[in-house]
Design a protein around this motif. Structure first.
Motif, PDB file in Angstrom:
ATOM      1  N   PHE A   6      72.442  78.314 -14.033  1.00 15.69           N
ATOM      2  CA  PHE A   6      72.066  79.859 -13.678  1.00 15.69           C
ATOM      3  C   PHE A   6      72.066  80.198 -15.131  1.00 15.69           C
ATOM      4  O   PHE A   6      72.870  79.970 -15.788  1.00 15.69           O
ATOM      5  CB  PHE A   6      73.528  80.620 -13.093  1.00 15.69           C
ATOM      6  CG  PHE A   6      73.729  80.284 -11.288  1.00 15.69           C
ATOM      7  CD1 PHE A   6      72.852  81.113 -10.920  1.00 15.69           C
ATOM      8  CD2 PHE A   6      74.227  79.353 -11.116  1.00 15.69           C
ATOM      9  CE1 PHE A   6      72.803  80.995  -9.212  1.00 15.69           C
ATOM     10  CE2 PHE A   6      74.314  79.691  -9.745  1.00 15.69           C
ATOM     11  CZ  PHE A   6      74.148  80.124  -8.512  1.00 15.69           C
ATOM     12  N   VAL A   7      70.906  81.374 -15.450  1.00 16.80           N
ATOM     13  CA  VAL A   7      69.913  82.043 -16.020  1.00 16.80           C
ATOM     14  C   VAL A   7      70.680  83.035 -16.370  1.00 16.80           C
ATOM     15  O   VAL A   7      71.265  83.914 -15.699  1.00 16.80           O
ATOM     16  CB  VAL A   7      69.017  81.475 -17.199  1.00 16.80           C
ATOM     17  CG1 VAL A   7      68.502  82.534 -18.078  1.00 16.80           C
ATOM     18  CG2 VAL A   7      68.225  79.950 -16.130  1.00 16.80           C
ATOM     19  N   CYS A  75      68.204  81.402 -11.587  1.00 13.32           N
ATOM     20  CA  CYS A  75      67.528  82.869 -11.996  1.00 13.32           C
ATOM     21  C   CYS A  75      67.387  83.274 -10.710  1.00 13.32           C
ATOM     22  O   CYS A  75      67.063  83.729 -10.304  1.00 13.32           O
ATOM     23  CB  CYS A  75      66.068  82.668 -12.955  1.00 13.32           C
ATOM     24  SG  CYS A  75      65.770  84.582 -13.688  1.00 13.32           S
ATOM     25  N   THR A  76      68.871  84.415 -10.925  1.00 19.87           N
ATOM     26  CA  THR A  76      68.840  85.097  -9.780  1.00 19.87           C
ATOM     27  C   THR A  76      68.516  86.694 -10.194  1.00 19.87           C
ATOM     28  O   THR A  76      68.340  87.239  -8.903  1.00 19.87           O
ATOM     29  CB  THR A  76      70.511  85.636  -8.896  1.00 19.87           C
ATOM     30  OG1 THR A  76      71.243  84.051  -9.752  1.00 19.87           O
ATOM     31  CG2 THR A  76      70.630  86.419  -8.748  1.00 19.87           C
ATOM     32  N   TYR A  80      66.430  88.602 -16.973  1.00 20.51           N
ATOM     33  CA  TYR A  80      66.281  87.032 -17.175  1.00 20.51           C
ATOM     34  C   TYR A  80      64.725  85.891 -16.251  1.00 20.51           C
ATOM     35  O   TYR A  80      65.256  84.702 -17.030  1.00 20.51           O
ATOM     36  CB  TYR A  80      67.617  86.265 -16.988  1.00 20.51           C
ATOM     37  CG  TYR A  80      68.820  87.049 -17.041  1.00 20.51           C
ATOM     38  CD1 TYR A  80      69.142  86.574 -18.753  1.00 20.51           C
ATOM     39  CD2 TYR A  80      70.006  87.862 -16.177  1.00 20.51           C
ATOM     40  CE1 TYR A  80      70.556  87.505 -18.626  1.00 20.51           C
ATOM     41  CE2 TYR A  80      69.866  89.098 -16.414  1.00 20.51           C
ATOM     42  CZ  TYR A  80      71.355  88.301 -18.104  1.00 20.51           C
ATOM     43  OH  TYR A  80      71.769  88.774 -18.442  1.00 20.51           O
ATOM     44  N   ILE A  81      64.113  86.477 -15.874  1.00 19.90           N
ATOM     45  CA  ILE A  81      62.837  85.528 -15.777  1.00 19.90           C
ATOM     46  C   ILE A  81      62.143  84.936 -16.908  1.00 19.90           C
ATOM     47  O   ILE A  81      62.396  83.882 -17.145  1.00 19.90           O
ATOM     48  CB  ILE A  81      62.454  86.245 -14.156  1.00 19.90           C
ATOM     49  CG1 ILE A  81      63.165  86.512 -13.136  1.00 19.90           C
ATOM     50  CG2 ILE A  81      60.819  85.881 -14.741  1.00 19.90           C
ATOM     51  CD1 ILE A  81      62.125  87.456 -12.502  1.00 19.90           C
ATOM     52  N   SER A  83      63.961  84.903 -20.093  1.00 22.75           N
ATOM     53  CA  SER A  83      64.509  83.969 -20.581  1.00 22.75           C
ATOM     54  C   SER A  83      64.295  82.574 -19.970  1.00 22.75           C
ATOM     55  O   SER A  83      64.988  81.668 -20.693  1.00 22.75           O
ATOM     56  CB  SER A  83      66.238  84.163 -20.720  1.00 22.75           C
ATOM     57  OG  SER A  83      66.284  85.417 -20.829  1.00 22.75           O
ATOM     58  N   ARG A  84      64.504  82.579 -18.514  1.00 26.20           N
ATOM     59  CA  ARG A  84      64.698  80.831 -17.928  1.00 26.20           C
ATOM     60  C   ARG A  84      63.626  80.240 -18.339  1.00 26.20           C
ATOM     61  O   ARG A  84      63.508  78.880 -17.683  1.00 26.20           O
ATOM     62  CB  ARG A  84      64.146  81.938 -15.835  1.00 26.20           C
ATOM     63  CG  ARG A  84      64.316  79.917 -15.529  1.00 26.20           C
ATOM     64  CD  ARG A  84      64.250  80.386 -14.094  1.00 26.20           C
ATOM     65  NE  ARG A  84      63.027  81.454 -13.595  1.00 26.20           N
ATOM     66  CZ  ARG A  84      62.220  81.869 -12.139  1.00 26.20           C
ATOM     67  NH1 ARG A  84      63.393  82.046 -11.636  1.00 26.20           N
ATOM     68  NH2 ARG A  84      61.643  82.489 -12.462  1.00 26.20           N
ATOM     69  N   THR A  95      58.621  75.402 -15.042  1.00 28.32           N
ATOM     70  CA  THR A  95      58.847  76.584 -15.523  1.00 28.32           C
ATOM     71  C   THR A  95      57.876  77.162 -15.443  1.00 28.32           C
ATOM     72  O   THR A  95      56.464  76.588 -15.426  1.00 28.32           O
ATOM     73  CB  THR A  95      59.755  76.531 -16.546  1.00 28.32           C
ATOM     74  OG1 THR A  95      60.121  78.282 -16.770  1.00 28.32           O
ATOM     75  CG2 THR A  95      58.974  76.269 -17.972  1.00 28.32           C
ATOM     76  N   SER A 272      59.115  78.307  -8.565  1.00 25.96           N
ATOM     77  CA  SER A 272      60.313  79.810  -9.276  1.00 25.96           C
ATOM     78  C   SER A 272      60.169  80.707  -7.420  1.00 25.96           C
ATOM     79  O   SER A 272      58.687  80.115  -7.275  1.00 25.96           O
ATOM     80  CB  SER A 272      59.852  80.598  -9.721  1.00 25.96           C
ATOM     81  OG  SER A 272      60.236  81.952  -9.681  1.00 25.96           O
ATOM     82  N   ARG A 293      61.841  86.184  -7.976  1.00 29.84           N
ATOM     83  CA  ARG A 293      63.331  85.461  -7.901  1.00 29.84           C
ATOM     84  C   ARG A 293      63.487  85.667  -6.307  1.00 29.84           C
ATOM     85  O   ARG A 293      62.754  86.692  -5.911  1.00 29.84           O
ATOM     86  CB  ARG A 293      63.743  86.340  -8.542  1.00 29.84           C
ATOM     87  CG  ARG A 293      63.593  87.762  -8.437  1.00 29.84           C
ATOM     88  CD  ARG A 293      64.746  88.823  -9.195  1.00 29.84           C
ATOM     89  NE  ARG A 293      64.164  90.167  -9.200  1.00 29.84           N
ATOM     90  CZ  ARG A 293      64.653  91.310  -8.051  1.00 29.84           C
ATOM     91  NH1 ARG A 293      65.326  90.751  -7.169  1.00 29.84           N
ATOM     92  NH2 ARG A 293      64.589  92.229  -7.702  1.00 29.84           N
TER      93      ARG A 293
END
Length: 409
Positions: A6-7, A75-76, A80-81, A83-84, A95, A272, A293
């Protein structure tokens, strides 16, 4: 065994994390210390990173052991999208591009990309950098207009304005709150800003999708019907209820799915999940926003209604594989977010009877805590979920939930 990381911040509920482990995956987390991490025992590896800026994130990645090699990233949370994408590129994992990640988390850039791809599926809009520009836009396009932050979720600080005075007052109030709410919800590495757009009259819905590494969207069959706060008498703009009933006609459904597919392609989303909010009427379908997400409550709703394991789909995308959206409609589901109508300290929940067979009940704050409207920066203090095979019983439970009120003092 594959290990999925997880990120920033993982799913909050242990049952959700266990669903991944039940599929045969180990779990790790690239952890943002700004958040509280629970269920630590479930993770094989916990690696703190500095998410405060792109530069600091890259620097902290260089200190991660060379023996660390994720099989894929999950990525929840929208925070943080971006950052992912940075972490995925560091480990050479599937990605989307950095540009696409930015477009998925900035509503102004999102609108520009969708407009360039197909102007028929987006309302007119401007970057709301000044009140005079907002008033000029509203005079040209007519009231009401919608003022919203470019980088927040859950309808936070979203307002519908029906007159020049209301727009002026709302713009001033929102500008005052903007930096505070971004900080409150840990939205980093972006400048708080606003967008103003046309109000589109129609019904609101959302489409759940999973986009493979080649940018091909796989869309869930069921379309979630959304009821807004204003439709049920609130002077606010949150989503009051989300329902999966299978009631949308085939012709309307085709229009909605076509718009959703175009929006996903316009942003260049890949590797994604995606959820697409759309307003539709007899002649058009226009995109409200797209999130890269799984949308709120969708694991519960699609699992109950269609037997689709959204956790499995997330894992397959993380590993660079195609999703497998098999399932048929067999249960009615709904999720309600209940807000207070006036800002104040939570006193009680009226008409909340726990003897009824609700599938999910969660009060997010305690009595005595401050709560209020989403447009003022608050989240729902009460969430209720329903799952029923019988339409008659489903309707009866919905009617009971719709009598529940949040009382403040």
């Amino acid at each position: 065994m594959n290990i999925l990381y997880f990120v920033g911040r993982p799913y909050p509920h242990r049952s959700m994390l266990e669903r991944f482990r039940s599929l045969g995956y180990e779990l790790g987390v690239f952890y943002d210390p700004a958040n509280k991490l629970v269920h630590k025992d479930i993770f094989t590896q916990i690696i703190p990173l500095d998410f405060s800026s792109k530069e600091r994130l890259l620097a902290s990645l260089t200190r991660v052991s060379s023996e660390t090699q994720p099989s894929g990233l999950l990525c929840t949370y929208e925070n943080y999208i971006r950052s992912r994408t940075i972490i995925a590129n560091h480990f050479r994992l599937p990605t989307m591009s950095s540009d696409s990640a930015v477009a998925c988390t900035d509503k102004y850039i999102m609108r520009k990309k969708i407009q360039a791809y197909d102007s028929a599926i987006t309302p007119c809009f401007i970057n709301a950098t000044s009140l005079s520009d907002c008033l000029d836009f509203a005079n040209t396009h007519g009231y009401p207009v919608v003022l919203k932050p470019t980088g927040l979720v859950k309808s936070l600080l979203v307002s519908v304005c029906y007159s020049p005075k209301e727009l002026s007052d709302t713009y001033s109030r929102t500008k005052e709150l903007l930096h505070t709410i971004y900080a409150k919800y840990n939205v980093k590495d972006r400048t708080p800003s606003l967008i103003l757009e046309q109000f589109i009259d129609g019904n609101m819905c959302s489409v759940a999708g999973f986009v493979n590494k080649n940018g091909i969207p796989y869309l869930c069959d069921g379309i979630v019907e959304l009821t807004t706060a204003q439709q049920v008498g609130f002077n606010d703009n949150f989503l009051y209820s989300r329902k999966l009933t299978g009631d949308i006609s085939p012709s309307v459904k085709e229009r909605i799915l076509t718009a959703a597919t175009s929006g996903i392609r316009a942003l260049g989303i890949s590797s994604s999940p995606a959820h697409v909010e759309i307003i539709y009427n007899d002649t058009s379908a226009k995109i409200v926003e797209i999130g890269a997400r799984t949308g709120g409550y969708r694991p519960f709703m699609y699992g109950e209604s269609y037997g689709i394991n959204t956790f499995e789909q997330e894992a397959l995308l993380a590993l660079g594989r195609n999703p497998t959206l098999k399932g048929s409609f067999h249960r009615y589901t709904a999720m309600y977010e209940i807000f207070a109508k006036t800002t104040g300290l939570l006193k009680e929940f009226v008409n909340l009877d726990h003897t009824y067979d609700y599938a999910y009940v969660h009060d997010t704050i305690r009595p005595g805590s401050k709560t209020g409207a989403a447009s003022a920066g608050f989240k729902a203090p009460l969430i209720i979920g329903i799952s029923e095979a019988s339409r008659e019983r489903f309707n009866a439970l919905c009617q009971r939930v719709e009598k529940v009120e949040v009382i403040t003092e």
